[in-house]
Design an enzyme around this catalytic site. Structure first.
Site, mmCIF file in Angstrom:
data_model
loop_
_atom_site.group_PDB
_atom_site.id
_atom_site.type_symbol
_atom_site.label_atom_id
_atom_site.label_comp_id
_atom_site.label_asym_id
_atom_site.label_seq_id
_atom_site.Cartn_x
_atom_site.Cartn_y
_atom_site.Cartn_z
ATOM 1 N N GLY A 51 7.870 -0.476 44.754
ATOM 2 C CA GLY A 51 6.518 -1.626 45.093
ATOM 3 C C GLY A 51 5.378 -0.348 45.456
ATOM 4 O O GLY A 51 5.949 0.627 45.017
ATOM 5 N N GLY A 53 1.656 0.673 46.447
ATOM 6 C CA GLY A 53 0.656 0.715 47.811
ATOM 7 C C GLY A 53 -0.448 1.977 47.175
ATOM 8 O O GLY A 53 -0.813 1.543 45.951
ATOM 9 N N PHE A 55 -1.102 3.785 48.246
ATOM 10 C CA PHE A 55 -1.143 5.251 48.183
ATOM 11 C C PHE A 55 -0.126 5.871 47.078
ATOM 12 O O PHE A 55 -0.411 6.660 46.441
ATOM 13 C CB PHE A 55 -0.992 6.246 49.358
ATOM 14 C CG PHE A 55 -1.462 6.322 50.988
ATOM 15 C CD1 PHE A 55 -2.663 6.432 51.028
ATOM 16 C CD2 PHE A 55 0.025 6.050 51.834
ATOM 17 C CE1 PHE A 55 -3.102 6.556 52.411
ATOM 18 C CE2 PHE A 55 -1.300 5.975 52.997
ATOM 19 C CZ PHE A 55 -2.387 5.820 52.993
ATOM 20 N N VAL A 58 6.283 3.610 46.079
ATOM 21 C CA VAL A 58 7.796 4.087 46.421
ATOM 22 C C VAL A 58 8.674 3.656 46.275
ATOM 23 O O VAL A 58 8.987 2.487 45.185
ATOM 24 C CB VAL A 58 7.513 2.844 47.256
ATOM 25 C CG1 VAL A 58 8.505 2.767 49.193
ATOM 26 C CG2 VAL A 58 6.000 3.346 48.675
ATOM 27 N N LYS A 72 7.973 8.446 48.447
ATOM 28 C CA LYS A 72 6.609 8.115 48.151
ATOM 29 C C LYS A 72 5.542 9.023 46.660
ATOM 30 O O LYS A 72 5.761 9.827 48.107
ATOM 31 C CB LYS A 72 5.846 7.326 49.631
ATOM 32 C CG LYS A 72 3.901 6.999 49.483
ATOM 33 C CD LYS A 72 3.861 6.405 50.632
ATOM 34 C CE LYS A 72 4.131 4.606 50.821
ATOM 35 N NZ LYS A 72 3.023 4.125 52.009
ATOM 36 N N ASP A 173 -3.266 1.829 59.958
ATOM 37 C CA ASP A 173 -3.274 0.920 59.604
ATOM 38 C C ASP A 173 -2.052 0.543 59.509
ATOM 39 O O ASP A 173 -1.241 -0.717 58.633
ATOM 40 C CB ASP A 173 -2.520 2.243 58.110
ATOM 41 C CG ASP A 173 -2.705 1.179 56.549
ATOM 42 O OD1 ASP A 173 -3.210 0.141 56.669
ATOM 43 O OD2 ASP A 173 -2.191 1.682 55.599
#
Ligand SMILES: Nc1ncnc2c1ncn2[C@@H]1O[C@H](COP(=O)(O)OP(=O)(O)OP(=O)(O)O)[C@@H](O)[C@H]1O
Length: 693
Positions: A51, A53, A55, A58, A72, A173
């Site tokens: 996925g 995100g 940042f 991943v 990541k 977060d």
């Protein structure tokens, strides 16, 4: 209104995450820089993209040796400040996704290497639950999650967050997308990193990355205390229980304004959780729960309220600030060692001793009744029918109750007759038996900041997953802990076990009489033998449960225990004899022996062959001496209910019957019944809890 405008202006000026213009992950484009089979960082082969995100991307990858990891790839426009990251990297806790490393590749691209979690994240679980609820034509599914599921996620996330806090870190977060289900264990991911990653055009400035729905109001003022994590957990609990967000809106600004000004509508939240959510969602951080421990206790989730048994205790060698919480909810269970009566065992911070806390919480039967009522209430609320139909249903229910009052009232009075005195005694005993921890080696939870302010803190001295204590060592620590409990706490537990055994006796009576009298009319004479057996079983089990409380602190000396058991067996025989006569139970049934034994002991019987008190006493004394009666009441027994033990008891009774006959099949049923009842009623520490420590 003025206030709203002012807040709106404030929201406009707040620093928003770099990707805020499109905060919903589902809408992010899923283009990955790397393709399957690419080798990155010289040692990881990309298998697939998971996925994208805030940042970066991943990936699921494997090392050359086959270790599965999640990688990541941090976005190019973000700067990664590696100083201080090691603090996050060295955290180890069962409820945290392990961070293995943060490194750069040959192109100076930053990567975070972390534990790969195969299960779904809470966002996905909640979305699935919403879809199922929407397509549920029978309207029985809740719009959020089932309460037990919500508790499971909440407790797991809280345990992970508590560990972060005790290590001096704030997650910053917390949101459903960062909570994962790893084979039944809730894991908190993405922790702490936001502090070390920032947008390059604001070099050096830490960025707020949290999704707006979970962002505490003070984040807008640049405050990142641990209270922001509690706020986010409160929002998540609200969402899990109702399927809705407490503060929602079309734009980030609208959501932020609501965080700053609105009060959450708690009317759809089950009563039990209103207080904790109300406190967690306070605008003023100082009004929120002091820490995770307080938050959990506000959610009625202290360990002593969960009558389940421990599975894992995780230790962190770096843990200095006191206890950490650990949640290993395989089968939805808490990670403490909890007895049937709600006791909790946990190793203390130096791992040298264990504490076995006994229940000070809600009475188990009351809790079960309350839970049933709240389930019924939830079902009633979820019932999407017209008010008219609901009214008809309600009237029908009341009518059914009224029609059945002739038997309901006597039954309820009987229940009340036993329950009320038991409840009062239990309550008084527990009031007297505070504090919750009985180990001298354990610190009083209320005297040390950060140390377990609820009863279920666990501390550890090992990375999760690697056993450091043998089963025997853990067993011996548990024994020590059991031996350190006060007499009052044992009495309270005995009372609870006694009550449980009474319920088991009732069930046994019902079953045996229904089976045995299926073709006989229901008369007091016909019922008497069943009542007699149920009473003898209950008395036998109740005494053993009490004696077991004194035995549980040590492995014990077999001979002494057999003698004590034999004495109690003699008492049971005497009681059986007296009750048999009182209830006019025919005592001459099934006295024949299968083996042609000697005529001894003839003086124990009347000429008609009916056993005298001595025969009954001798029979049960011998039986109890033969069977190892401390096993079924031992909290550290291997399984809660061993059918093997029941078989041994029945066969043993048959053997004893060959020497000193008693009425049959009553004798065998009593022997089997006592073993079943003691096992079902005695507290038990689940054995794989011991094997996994
Ligand atoms: N350790 C992991 N194991 C398995 N999947 C992961 C792991 N970490 C993240 N993911 C998945 O990768 C995807 C992207 O995760 P990421 O954390 O980058 O994004 P996010 O949580 O949506 O946003 P943000 O970065 O703002 O927190 C999500 O679907 C997430 O569930």
């Amino acid at each position: 209104m003025m206030k709203r405008h002012a807040m709106s202006a404030l929201a406009d000026t707040m620093e928003l995450p770099a990707d805020y213009s499109n905060p919903m992950p589902s809408t992010r484009s899923m283009k990955f820089t790397h393709s399957p089979n690419d080798l990155v960082l010289d040692r990881y082969t990309i298998r697939r993209g998971i996925g994208v995100g805030g940042f970066g991307e991943v990936y699921f990858a494997v090392s050359q040796a086959g270790k599965e990891v999640a990688l990541k790839r941090i976005q190019r426009n973000l700067e990664v400040e590696l100083r201080g990251v090691s603090h996050c990297l060295n955290l180890k806790h069962l409820n945290l996704v392990s961070l293995h490393d943060v490194c750069r590749d040959a192109d100076d691209q930053a990567w975070v290497v972390m534990e790969y979690v195969a299960g779904p994240n809470l966002r996905e679980v909640l979305d699935d639950a919403a879809k199922s609820a929407a397509s549920d034509s029978r309207n029985v599914l809740p719009s959020g999650m089932f309460e037990s599921q919500a508790r499971h996620w909440f407790a797991g996330a809280a345990a992970g967050v508590a560990h972060l806090h005790s290590a001096g870190l704030v997650h910053r977060d917390i949101k459903p997308g960062n909570l994962f289900d790893d084979n039944g264990i809730v894991k908190v991911g993405d922790y702490g990193l936001s502090k070390f990653i920032s947008a390059s055009h604001r070099s050096g400035h830490t960025e707020s990355i949290g999704t707006f729905h979970y962002m505490a109001p003070e984040i807008g003022r640049g405050q990142y205390g641990r209270e922001i994590d509690l706020y986010a957990l409160g929002v998540i609990l609200f969402e899990m229980l109702t399927g809705e967000l407490p503060f929602d809106g079309e734009t980030p600004q609208e959501i932020i304004v609501k965080h700053l000004t609105d009060s959450p509508d708690l009317s759809r939240v089950p009563n039990q959780y209103r207080n904790v959510i109300h406190r967690c969602l306070q605008k003023d951080p100082s009004k929120r729960p002091r820490d995770v421990a307080e938050m959990l206790s506000l959610a009625s989730m202290p360990a002593d309220q969960t009558p389940v048994l421990a599975e894992v205790v995780s230790f962190d060698s770096k843990e200095q600030n006191g206890a950490t919480f650990c949640f290993h909810p395989k089968n939805n269970r808490r990670s403490e060692l909890v007895g049937a009566a709600g006791g909790v065992a946990s190793p203390n911070a130096d791992g040298a001793s264990m504490v076995l806390n006994t229940s000070t919480g809600e009475e188990p039967i009351a809790r079960a009744v309350r839970n049933s009522f709240s389930d019924a209430r939830a079902w009633w609320r979820a019932l999407e029918t017209s008010p008219g139909v609901k009214l008809v249903l309600a009237i029908s229910a009341v009518a059914i109750l009224l029609i059945n009052t002739h038997w309901l009232l006597p039954v309820l009075s009987m229940v009340g007759f036993f329950y009320v005195p038991y409840y009062v005694i239990r309550h008084v005993v527990l009031q007297l038996s505070e504090p919750t921890s009985y180990s001298p080696g354990a610190t009083d939870s209320r005297s040390v900041p950060h140390q377990n302010s609820t009863a279920h803190a666990v501390a550890n001295v090992r990375p999760a997953g690697k056993p450091v204590m043998t089963k025997a060592q853990v067993r011996s620590l548990l024994r020590t802990s059991l031996s350190e409990r006060t007499r009052l706490s044992r009495s309270a537990e005995w009372a609870t076990s006694g009550m449980t055994s009474m319920i088991v006796a009732g069930v046994l009576l019902l079953l045996s009489s229904v089976i045995g009298m299926r073709s006989t009319p229901l008369t007091p004479i016909a019922l008497a033998p069943y009542v007699w057996m149920a009473l003898v079983i209950w008395l036998g089990a109740f005494g053993l449960l009490g004696i077991g409380k004194f035995w549980e602190g040590s492995e014990g000396e077999g001979l002494v225990r057999r003698l004590v058991s034999a004495s109690w067996g003699a008492c049971v025989g005497l009681l059986a004899y007296a009750l048999g006569h009182f209830l006019m139970v025919p005592m001459d049934e099934g006295l024949g022996r299968d083996i042609d034994a000697t005529v001894l002991p003839v003086s124990f019987y009347l000429e008609s062959g009916v056993p005298k008190a001595a025969a009954m006493m001798g029979h049960f004394a011998l039986l109890f001496a033969l069977l190892r009666m401390w096993k079924p009441v031992d909290p550290l027994r291997r399984v809660r209910l061993s059918l093997w033990a029941v078989t041994v008891a029945v066969v043993g009774e048959w053997v004893v019957h060959q020497i000193v006959p008693v009425p049959q099949p009553a004798g065998m049923l009593i022997a089997g019944g006592v073993i079943v009842m003691t096992q079902l009623s005695a507290p038990w520490v689940k054995s794989n809890a011991i094997s996994t420590i």
